[in-house]
Design a protein around this motif. Sequence first.
Motif, mmCIF file in Angstrom:
data_model
loop_
_atom_site.group_PDB
_atom_site.id
_atom_site.type_symbol
_atom_site.label_atom_id
_atom_site.label_comp_id
_atom_site.label_asym_id
_atom_site.label_seq_id
_atom_site.Cartn_x
_atom_site.Cartn_y
_atom_site.Cartn_z
ATOM 1 N N THR A 48 42.537 46.430 48.180
ATOM 2 C CA THR A 48 41.249 46.209 48.806
ATOM 3 C C THR A 48 41.060 44.718 49.067
ATOM 4 N N ASP A 49 40.160 44.412 49.986
ATOM 5 C CA ASP A 49 39.767 43.022 50.208
ATOM 6 C C ASP A 49 38.462 42.685 49.495
ATOM 7 N N GLU A 50 37.975 43.611 48.670
ATOM 8 C CA GLU A 50 36.802 43.325 47.845
ATOM 9 C C GLU A 50 37.193 42.375 46.710
ATOM 10 N N ASP A 51 36.185 41.791 46.069
ATOM 11 C CA ASP A 51 36.397 40.840 44.977
ATOM 12 C C ASP A 51 37.066 41.541 43.792
ATOM 13 N N PRO A 52 38.232 41.074 43.345
ATOM 14 C CA PRO A 52 38.879 41.707 42.189
ATOM 15 C C PRO A 52 37.989 41.719 40.950
ATOM 16 N N GLU A 53 37.133 40.714 40.796
ATOM 17 C CA GLU A 53 36.242 40.692 39.637
ATOM 18 C C GLU A 53 35.280 41.875 39.669
ATOM 19 N N TRP A 54 34.834 42.267 40.873
ATOM 20 C CA TRP A 54 33.969 43.437 40.979
ATOM 21 C C TRP A 54 34.725 44.688 40.550
ATOM 22 N N VAL A 55 35.978 44.822 40.978
ATOM 23 C CA VAL A 55 36.776 45.988 40.606
ATOM 24 C C VAL A 55 36.892 46.089 39.090
#
Length: 222
Positions: A48-55
């Motif tokens: 994903t291109d979402e923030d890894p910290e959010w994951v």
Amino acid sequence: MGQTLAEILDEAACGRFPETDGGTTVVAAPNGRDTGVIAFTAHSVVFTDEDPEWVHATLAALECDALAATMHPRFLTAFLDRTGRVTDTIDLLTVASSLPGEPGLELREVTDPVHPRVMSARRRRDGVRMWEADGGVLVLGRGVAGRWEVAVELDEDARHRGLGRALATAARHLVPPGEPLWSQQAAGNARSIRAFQAAGFRPVGSEALLLGRGRAQDAGGA
């Protein structure tokens, strides 16, 4: 373990899997189309291109077995909400090596660019080609992270004759030499799972793809 999704998949196709440490690796989405989760044995990969910290924070907040977290309905729902995408099912992800020579099944390539099956496959794959046999079709294309993928579909009255296995085997002759061939089967589609495993496809994990809205499901069942 590889640093990109394509590298991770290439290694998994050769039997080299991520460390069984219960962890989750977040890698960049290979393109704007492909986003999702692959759960290997005791290690998951989120692309994903979402923030890894959010994951990682979202996974940590789940009250469930850590080994099941990436495929937990609450994580997938949060992932879908955050990305604005949709999904259909969690699939068994399988892979097989290419085979030399011509397929042992008589196939007729379909060149109609507006064939409904071809148009459906193009929503999820590049370079789509399709072949017909009496009672079924197989579709090949470059899917997630550029991997070769096959989907098989049978007419209802052609089932229970080994045609699904024959089409899945034929597809292994149609990919370039040395290239792995991937396929997904819905976990509940036991008939398709049996056909692909009989054709030499090995299970490597589970996969949930997050699709852009408007992308239709391209069923891979036999």
